[in-house]
Design a protein around this motif. Structure first.
Motif, PDB file in Angstrom:
ATOM      1  N   LYS A 193     -52.682 -92.420   1.593  1.00 26.98           N
ATOM      2  CA  LYS A 193     -51.233 -92.298   1.747  1.00 26.98           C
ATOM      3  C   LYS A 193     -50.876 -91.306   2.846  1.00 26.98           C
ATOM      4  CE  LYS A 193     -48.463 -94.207  -1.158  1.00 26.98           C
ATOM      5  NZ  LYS A 193     -47.693 -95.419  -0.899  1.00 26.98           N
ATOM      6  N   VAL A 194     -51.598 -90.199   2.917  1.00 26.44           N
ATOM      7  CA  VAL A 194     -51.325 -89.216   3.967  1.00 26.44           C
ATOM      8  C   VAL A 194     -51.599 -89.825   5.336  1.00 26.44           C
ATOM      9  CG1 VAL A 194     -51.941 -86.962   4.912  1.00 26.44           C
ATOM     10  CG2 VAL A 194     -51.823 -87.273   2.446  1.00 26.44           C
ATOM     11  N   VAL A 195     -52.670 -90.591   5.436  1.00 27.72           N
ATOM     12  CA  VAL A 195     -52.969 -91.268   6.693  1.00 27.72           C
ATOM     13  C   VAL A 195     -51.849 -92.234   7.041  1.00 27.72           C
ATOM     14  CG1 VAL A 195     -54.536 -92.916   7.791  1.00 27.72           C
ATOM     15  CG2 VAL A 195     -55.472 -91.009   6.496  1.00 27.72           C
ATOM     16  N   GLU A 196     -51.408 -92.965   6.022  1.00 26.08           N
ATOM     17  CA  GLU A 196     -50.309 -93.907   6.216  1.00 26.08           C
ATOM     18  C   GLU A 196     -49.054 -93.170   6.718  1.00 26.08           C
ATOM     19  OE1 GLU A 196     -49.581 -97.074   6.019  1.00 26.08           O
ATOM     20  OE2 GLU A 196     -47.401 -96.859   5.988  1.00 26.08           O
ATOM     21  N   ARG A 197     -48.745 -92.015   6.101  1.00 24.75           N
ATOM     22  CA  ARG A 197     -47.600 -91.231   6.552  1.00 24.75           C
ATOM     23  C   ARG A 197     -47.813 -90.753   7.996  1.00 24.75           C
ATOM     24  NH1 ARG A 197     -45.449 -86.714   2.502  1.00 24.75           N
ATOM     25  NH2 ARG A 197     -45.736 -88.537   1.173  1.00 24.75           N
ATOM     26  N   GLY A 198     -49.047 -90.334   8.306  1.00 24.90           N
ATOM     27  CA  GLY A 198     -49.381 -89.947   9.677  1.00 24.90           C
ATOM     28  C   GLY A 198     -49.119 -91.086  10.648  1.00 24.90           C
ATOM     29  N   ARG A 199     -49.445 -92.309  10.221  1.00 24.99           N
ATOM     30  CA  ARG A 199     -49.192 -93.474  11.071  1.00 24.99           C
ATOM     31  C   ARG A 199     -47.698 -93.635  11.314  1.00 24.99           C
ATOM     32  NH1 ARG A 199     -48.614 -96.229  14.452  1.00 24.99           N
ATOM     33  NH2 ARG A 199     -48.567 -98.499  14.649  1.00 24.99           N
ATOM     34  N   ARG A 200     -46.889 -93.506  10.233  1.00 22.91           N
ATOM     35  CA  ARG A 200     -45.452 -93.684  10.380  1.00 22.91           C
ATOM     36  C   ARG A 200     -44.845 -92.591  11.252  1.00 22.91           C
ATOM     37  NH1 ARG A 200     -42.870 -93.934   4.828  1.00 22.91           N
ATOM     38  NH2 ARG A 200     -44.970 -93.578   4.004  1.00 22.91           N
ATOM     39  N   GLU A 201     -45.420 -91.379  11.181  1.00 24.12           N
ATOM     40  CA  GLU A 201     -44.912 -90.269  11.975  1.00 24.12           C
ATOM     41  C   GLU A 201     -45.490 -90.277  13.393  1.00 24.12           C
ATOM     42  OE1 GLU A 201     -45.549 -86.605   9.944  1.00 24.12           O
ATOM     43  OE2 GLU A 201     -44.530 -87.262   8.105  1.00 24.12           O
ATOM     44  N   GLY A 202     -46.335 -91.258  13.692  1.00 22.65           N
ATOM     45  CA  GLY A 202     -46.845 -91.384  15.058  1.00 22.65           C
ATOM     46  C   GLY A 202     -48.040 -90.492  15.352  1.00 22.65           C
ATOM     47  N   LYS A 203     -48.531 -89.789  14.342  1.00 24.76           N
ATOM     48  CA  LYS A 203     -49.705 -88.934  14.588  1.00 24.76           C
ATOM     49  C   LYS A 203     -50.974 -89.783  14.684  1.00 24.76           C
ATOM     50  CE  LYS A 203     -47.500 -85.332  11.920  1.00 24.76           C
ATOM     51  NZ  LYS A 203     -46.663 -84.826  13.020  1.00 24.76           N
ATOM     52  N   VAL A 204     -51.002 -90.834  13.893  1.00 23.04           N
ATOM     53  CA  VAL A 204     -52.061 -91.831  14.072  1.00 23.04           C
ATOM     54  C   VAL A 204     -51.466 -92.890  14.977  1.00 23.04           C
ATOM     55  CG1 VAL A 204     -53.517 -93.519  12.919  1.00 23.04           C
ATOM     56  CG2 VAL A 204     -53.015 -91.339  11.799  1.00 23.04           C
ATOM     57  N   LYS A 205     -52.092 -93.071  16.150  1.00 21.28           N
ATOM     58  CA  LYS A 205     -51.439 -93.816  17.216  1.00 21.28           C
ATOM     59  C   LYS A 205     -51.253 -95.304  16.944  1.00 21.28           C
ATOM     60  CE  LYS A 205     -50.643 -90.827  20.683  1.00 21.28           C
ATOM     61  NZ  LYS A 205     -50.314 -89.702  19.758  1.00 21.28           N
ATOM     62  N   ASP A 206     -52.209 -95.952  16.348  1.00 27.00           N
ATOM     63  CA  ASP A 206     -52.107 -97.398  16.171  1.00 27.00           C
ATOM     64  C   ASP A 206     -52.749 -97.821  14.854  1.00 27.00           C
ATOM     65  OD1 ASP A 206     -55.015 -97.674  16.781  1.00 27.00           O
ATOM     66  OD2 ASP A 206     -54.311 -96.917  18.707  1.00 27.00           O
ATOM     67  N   GLU A 207     -52.533 -99.085  14.482  1.00 24.11           N
ATOM     68  CA  GLU A 207     -53.011 -99.547  13.172  1.00 24.11           C
ATOM     69  C   GLU A 207     -54.523 -99.690  13.146  1.00 24.11           C
ATOM     70  OE1 GLU A 207     -50.682-101.128  14.975  1.00 24.11           O
ATOM     71  OE2 GLU A 207     -51.092-103.262  15.177  1.00 24.11           O
ATOM     72  N   ILE A 208     -55.135 -99.820  14.331  1.00 26.27           N
ATOM     73  CA  ILE A 208     -56.608 -99.904  14.349  1.00 26.27           C
ATOM     74  C   ILE A 208     -57.207 -98.557  13.924  1.00 26.27           C
ATOM     75  CG2 ILE A 208     -58.617-100.271  15.833  1.00 26.27           C
ATOM     76  CD1 ILE A 208     -57.166-102.802  15.532  1.00 26.27           C
TER      77      ILE A 208
END
Lengths: 341, 341, 341, 341, 341
Positions: A193-208
Motif C-alpha cells: 500500500k505504501v508503494v502504491e501511495r508512492g506511485r500515486r504521489e509520483g515518487k515511484v515513476k511508473d507502473e513497471i
C-alpha cells in the motif's frame, strides 16, 4: 548457530583434509553422542559383570544362548538402509527450508532504485516499507522459532523494539478482534500500500517500477508462507518413530548380543575376549551419529548448533536493508570516466 | 582448476573409452590417494612383520584370534551404503554451487542493446555499470575463495586493479563506519542507480528496458547471495565426521583383520599366504577414492584440481563483459540482404 | 544418433514388451560389450587351460587356493552399489544436458509475430536475426561437439555455408585481435541489436514486443552458456576412475576366482564342472553393460549411438526457423467463420 | 489433521530429542499398526500352540522342516530395498501435492493494492473476486477430498454457504446442460472478467496491475489443475500391489518361519526357546510401520491424521482472503516518521 | 487408461487400506504377470517331472549338482539393486512426461478475458485461436501416440473432424513441398498471428494483454516440443536391455536352481519337498511385477492401462477450451452485492 568448517578444507592437501575435521568439538558428533555412548557402556558393562561374576555355569550357558540369539536376530532390522533414505529426506527438506528463508536485500535495492525523492516524506515512506518488511519477517520467525518468540512474546515488544508503531499495533489489535487468523501477512500488505501511495504521489515513476517493488514484496511474503508450511507439514510422525524405534531397539539388543562370550565354549565368532566392545561401540557411534544428523536438521528453527541463526538474522536483515534501501545520495559515488581496459 | 577429460571420451570406441582414462595422472585418484596408500601399507607390513618374525607361537595364536575378530566384526560398519548417500549429497550440492555462479554476459548484452549513445558520457556510464558488476562479483569471490582473497586482501587492491575509484572507496569506507554488514551488494545497487540515471537522461529509452537491465543486475546479486549461502550453510559437521570416522576406522581395523594368517592353522578363508594384500588394497583405494570425491567437491571454492577457477573467471568476466557490453558500433556488422536458403 | 525404440513398446502386450527389445542390435548392449566379453573369455580359457593341462597336482592345489581366495575376497569391492549411484548421476546429468539444448523455434514464431513488414528490408532483418541465432547455436556446437567442429573448423567455413557474411567475419577477426575470449555470444548480441533497430524503425511495434524477442534471444544464449558449462565442469575424474578401477579389477580377479575347480577336491560350491562359466559371463555382461550406460551418456556431445545428433540438428534448426520465422503472408491461411462445435 | 511434533524437538537436548517422540500416541506408529500386530500375534501363537501341543513327534519334525524352509527362503523377497524406493517416491509425491495447494493470500493482497475504490461497487467487486477464488478452490477440493464433498455435495450447498449466488448457480446449471466437463475453472474465469471490468471502469489503474491480478488468479487455477492431476495420475496400481504383496507375504511366512523350534533338535540359530518372538515382532512393526508411512501419504486428500486439513483450510482461506483483500482503509495504519536506526 | 484407485484409500482404516487394493484386477499386477507366471510354472514342472520320473539315480545326482550350482550362483546378479534404480528413473521420467502435457485451459481463460467483442468477427477470431491450439496439440499427439495417429492418419482427417479448414490444409500442403520439417508448430504460429491481428483491430486492448496471450500460446508450443523430446530421447536401449537380460536370466536359472531336491540327499536348505515352489513364485511375481511397472511407464503414449488417455484428452481439451474461451456474456453471472461475511 551453524558451525562453519568448509573454509578449513578448501584445499585438499596431504592426508585428506577430512582427517583435520576429526579434532573439532563444537558441532561435532562427539558432543552429540557422548551421553548416549555413556548409557550404552553402562548397560553393556552391567550385563558383562552379571555374566562374568554373578552367574553360575548353568546360567552362563543360558545367557550365552540368549546372547547368540540376539546377536543373530537383531540383523533382521535393516537400519542402515532405512537410515540412508530417512537422512536423505531430512537433508533435502532442511535445504528446502533454507531456500525458503526471506532476504530483504533485493527489495531494499529496488526501493533505493525505484522509490525516488530525498525529502523527509520520501525517506519516511522508504523507511516504512523497509520496516514493514522486517516486521513481516520477524513475525514469521516468531511463529516458527521458539528462540525468537522468547525475545518478542507479544506485539508490545515489537513496539518497544521499534518495529511497530502504536497506531499500527492498534490496527492489528482491532483486526485481532475481527479474525482469529494470524496477522503475519499484514505488514506485507501495508508495504504494498505504501508503494502504491508512492506511485500515486509520483515518487515511484511508473507502473513497471511499482510492479517490480510489489512483486518482490510478495515474493518475500511467499517465502514467509513457505516457512510456515515447512513448519506445519513436517514429515509424518510415523516415519520418525519407525526409524527411532529401529535404531534404539537395534542397540538395546546389541548390549546383550555383542557381549564377549567365554572363548572356551567355542561359539562361532567368539574366539577371544577383548573386554572392550570396540566394534559395537564404533557401530553405535556411527548409527547414532547418523541419526543425530537427522535429529539436528529435522527442525532447524531451534537454537541448536546446526539451526538457522534467526536471532542474528533479524539484526542482520534490519541493518542490511536500511543500508541498501536508504543510504541517501551520500551512499553513491560520483561517476568518473575511465579508459577501456 | 577443473581437469577436463570428457572430450577424450566423446566417442565410445573399441574397449570402453573409460579404460583410456585410467592412465591420467592429473586430477586422478592415484594422485589423491597415494599418501594414504603408503601409510596403509606401512602399517600393514609393520603388523605383518611383527606377526611373522617377532611373535612366538602362543602370541601368534592370540594375534590370529584378534585378526579374525577384526576381520569379522569390521563389516558391522556399512561404509558402502553411507558413502553412497553422502557422496550423492555432496555431488548435488557441488552442482548447485556451480549453478549459483554469476555470469555477467547477459547483463552486458542487455547493456549493449538498451543503453544507447556513443558519446563519451554514455560510454562511461555503460563501462561503469560493467565495472560495478565485476566489482560485485569480485567482492563475493573474495568472501568465499581464499585464493582470490589472497590477491585482493583489501579495498585498496581493488582500487589498484582499477575495479574501484578512490571516491567509491571513500563511500565504502564511510559506510563501513556506519554498519558492520558486508558491503558486497552495494556495487549492484550502484549499477541499478546508474541505469536509473540513464533512464532519466533518456539513454535508456523506456521503463521496460530499464526493468530488463535492473532485473538482470539483481539476478546477478541473487547469484552472489546464493554463493554466500552455500558457503555459510554447509552440510552439518556431524555428517562429515560420521562418514570420516566410519571409513578410517574401517581401514584401521582392516590392517589387523586382513593379515594373511598361517595357512597351516586352517582358518576359514585363510588358505594361502600371498604376502601382498591385494584385495584389501583395492578396497582401500576404492573407498578412500570415493571419500576423496566428496573431499574435493565439498568446498569447490579452494584451489584444488576440482575447484572452480575463480582467479581465471575474474579475468574472463572482465574481458567478456567489456567485449559484449561496450564494443561500440565497430563491433556490429552492417546488414546485407540475402536470399532465402 | 539416438536409437529410438520406445515406439515399439507403446503398448504392453503378451509377454512383456521388453522381451521384444532383446533382439535389437543397433545401440544394443551386445554391440557395446562383445569386445570386452571376447577378451574376458580369452583370459578365462587361458587360465582354464593352464589349470587343466599345464599344471601338475601340487601346482593345481596352489592354483585352487588362489582361485578360492580370489572368489571370496573380490566381493570386498561393492561395485553394484557404486555403479547404481554413479549411473544415476550420469543419467541425471545427461538429461540436464538435453534440457540445455537451444531450440530456435519459439524465437522464430515471436519474430514472425512481432517483427512486422513484408518489404525487402523487413524480410532481410528478420532473416538476419534468424541467421544470427543459427550462427550462435552453430558456434556453440563447434565448441563442444568434435563432429561439428570437423565440418566447420574455421570462420571461413561459416561464410561458405552462408551462416556468416564477409563483413561479419571481418568484425569477428577484428575482435579476435582485441580479446582472446570466445566469440560465441556475439551473434546473439547482434540479433538483439537488429531487433533494437527494428524497434527504432517501427517494425517492432512496441517495447513489450521487443522485450519478448530480446528475452527469447537471451534465453537461447543462456542455453548455449549452459551447454558450455556442462562441457567444462564434468563430474570429477576421480569418481570415474574409482568406478572404472572397481569394475575392471573386479572382473580381472573373477577370471581366476570363477574357474571351475576339480569337483573331486570337494571345495564348497564347486560341485560340478560345467566348462562354460555361464554365471560369471552373465555377471560380466550385466556390470560391464551397466558401466557402458554411463560411458555412452557421460559425454553425449560425440557421435555415438546415444549422443545428441548435432549435425542433424543444425540443418533442422535452420530449416525450421526459416519456415516459422519468415514464411510470409503466404504461410498464413485466411480465417473463415465456423459454427460452435 | 497433520500431527505437529517438530516444535517439541526444535532443540536437541540431552539424550536425543527423538526419544521424546516415542511416547506420542496421536498419529503414531502404534496407533497405525496395533491391529496388524494383534493379528500377527494371534496367527503366531495359533501355530505355536499347534506345534507345541497338538502335534506328535513325527509331525513336529515335519513342522520344523517347513519352518526352517520358510525361515530360509522368505529372505528371497528383498522388501527392505523395494520399500525404501517406494516410500521415497510416495514422500516426494506427497510434498509435490502440498506444493500444489492453492493459497489465495497473494491474490488478496494484490486485490487490496491494485483494485482501488472505497465505494460500495468497488468493495462489491473486490469481494466478488475473493468469493470466486474461494469458490474455485472449494470446487476443486470437492473433486478430490471426500470429506469436503460430504459437506458440499451439490451446487445448492454452495449457495447456502454463501459461496454462490442463485444467478451464478443458474449460469452453471445452464453450462452443465451444454457440456459435461467439470465447471471448476469457471469461477477463476469470472474473477478475471470482474478484474477486466474493474480495469474498464478505472478501478484498476493500468494494464500492468491488471496483469498482476490476472496472472495470480490464473496461477491459482493452475494449482487447482495440478491438484486434479495428482488425483488422476497416481502411481500405477501395479507398483502398490507389488509392494503390498511382498510385505504381507513376507510376514505370512514369518509366522511359520520364526517359530521357536525345539532347542533339543539343535537346528542352527534355534538354541533357545523364548516363547515371545521379540525380533520378528520388532521387524514386523518396523516394516509394516514403514509401509504405513506410504499408506498414509499416498492419498493425503482424505481425513487421516497425516492428510491435508481441507475442511479447516476452506474456512482459513475465506477468512484470510477477506481480511487481506478487503479490510478497507481501517485496516491500514497511518505512516509516521521515524529516525534512522 | 489410467486406473484410479487412490480415492478408495483416502482414509486409512482398520487393517491397512492397501490390503483392499489386492483384490483389484483391472490394471493389477496379476493381469500383467499371469502369462509370465504360467510359462515359468510350465518350465518349472517340466524340469521337475524330468528330475522325478525320467532320470535314473546317476543322472539325478548330476541334476542335483547343476541345480545347486544354479541356486548358488544366480545370486551373483543383483537384480534387486538395479531394478530399484531403473524403476526410479522410469517413474521420474514418466512424471516429467505428465508435466509436459499441454492443457489449453489457461489460454482459453486469457482469450475470454483479453480478446474482447461479441460481434461475429470477434467470436470467429476467438474460436479460430482455440481451434488452432487444439489443432497444434492434436498434431503433437499424432506424432507420439499411435492410438491418435490411427484415428487421424492424415491432414484430410483433421479437415473432416473440423480441426482444419480446406484453405489451411492447402497452406500446410504448400509448405510441405518447401520443407520436410514437421508442421506441428504452425498452428501455434497462426494463433499468435490471429492475436496480433486482434491487437491491430483493437479487440485486444493493449500490448500487455497481447503478451499474456502470446506467452501462453508459446508455452503450449513449448509443452508440445517437450513431449516430442521425451519421445525422441528415451533412456538408452542399453540400460533397458541390461535390466531385462538380468531379470529374465535370473529366473531362467531359478527354474533349475529352485527345484526341490531329494531330501534324502541332505543337501543344505533342501530339507523338505513341498512340490509347489511357493517362494520362487513369490519372488518371480515380485521382480517381474516390478519390471512391469517400468514396462508400463516407459512409454505412456500407448493405450495401456497406465498410459495417458490421449484420445479422451483431445475431446476434453476441445470441449473445455470452447466452454472457457467462448461462452459469451451468457456464461457470466451478474454481480450482486453481498455483505461481509
Amino acid at each position: 548457530m551453524v558451525v562453519r568448517y568448509t573454509n578449513k578444507i578448501a584445499n585438499t592437501k596431504g592426508f585428506g583434509s577430512f582427517t583435520r575435521l576429526l579434532a573439532k568439538w563444537k558441532g561435532s558428533v562427539y558432543k552429540l553422542v557422548w551421553r548416549d555412548v555413556l548409557v550404552y557402556l553402562l548397560l553393556y558393562y552391567l550385563f558383562s559383570f552379571i555374566y562374568r561374576f554373578a552367574l553360575d555355569d548353568v546360567q552362563k550357558r543360558v545367557f550365552e544362548k540368549v546372547s547368540l540369539h540376539c546377536s543373530h536376530f537383531r540383523t533382521l532390522i535393516p537400519i542402515s538402509f532405512v537410515l540412508g533414505f530417512y537422512v536423505s529426506l531430512i537433508v533435502s527438506r532442511w535445504w528446502g527450508m533454507y531456500l525458503s528463508m526471506p532476504w530483504p536485500d533485493t527489495a531494499s535495492i529496488l526501493l533505493s532504485t525505484h522509490f525516488h525523492g530525498t525529502d523527509a516524506r520520501s525517506r519516511m515512506m522508504r523507511c516504512t516499507v523497509i520496516r514493514y518488511l522486517n516486521l513481516g519477517i520477524l513475525m514469521t520467525f516468531c511463529m516458527i522459532a521458539p528462540g525468537v518468540k522468547a525475545i518478542y512474546p507479544g506485539l508490545e515488544h515489537f513496539v518497544e523494539a521499534g518495529y511497530l508503531t502504536e497506531s499500527e499495533k492498534e490496527t492489528l489489535d482491532r483486526l485481532e478482534r475481527k479474525s482469529s487468523q494470524h496477522k503475519t501477512y499484514l505488514p506485507f500488505l501495508w508495504a504494498c500500500k505504501v508503494v502504491e501511495r508512492g506511485r500515486r504521489e509520483g515518487k515511484v515513476k511508473d507502473e513497471i517500477s511499482q510492479k517490480s517493488l510489489t512483486d518482490e514484496i510478495l515474493r518475500l511474503r511467499g517465502c514467509c508462507g513457505e516457512l510456515l508450511g515447512w513448519d506445519d507439514y513436517n514429515i509424518p510422525l510415523v516415519y520418525t518413530q519407525v526409524v527411532t524405534i529401529a535404531v534404539y531397539s537395534f542397540f538395546l539388543f546389541s548390549v546383550l548380543g555383542e557381549q564377549f562370550l567365554d572363548p572356551a565354549q567355542n561359539y562361532p565368532n567368539n574366539l577371544i575376549d577383548l573386554y572392550v566392545p570396540i566394534f559395537s561401540l564404533l557401530q553405535f557411534v556411527f548409527y547414532i551419529g547418523w541419526l543425530k544428523v537427522a535429529e539436528s536438521l529435522i527442525n532447524p528453527f531451534g537454537e541448536d548448533e546446526h539451526d538457522f541463526e534467526f536471532t542474528a538474522l533479524i539484526g542482520r536483515h534490519l541493518e542490511m536493508s536500511y543500508m541498501l534501501g536508504d543510504c541517501g545520495e551520500a551512499g553513491f559515488p560520483t561517476m568518473v570516466s575511465e579508459a577501456y581496459w
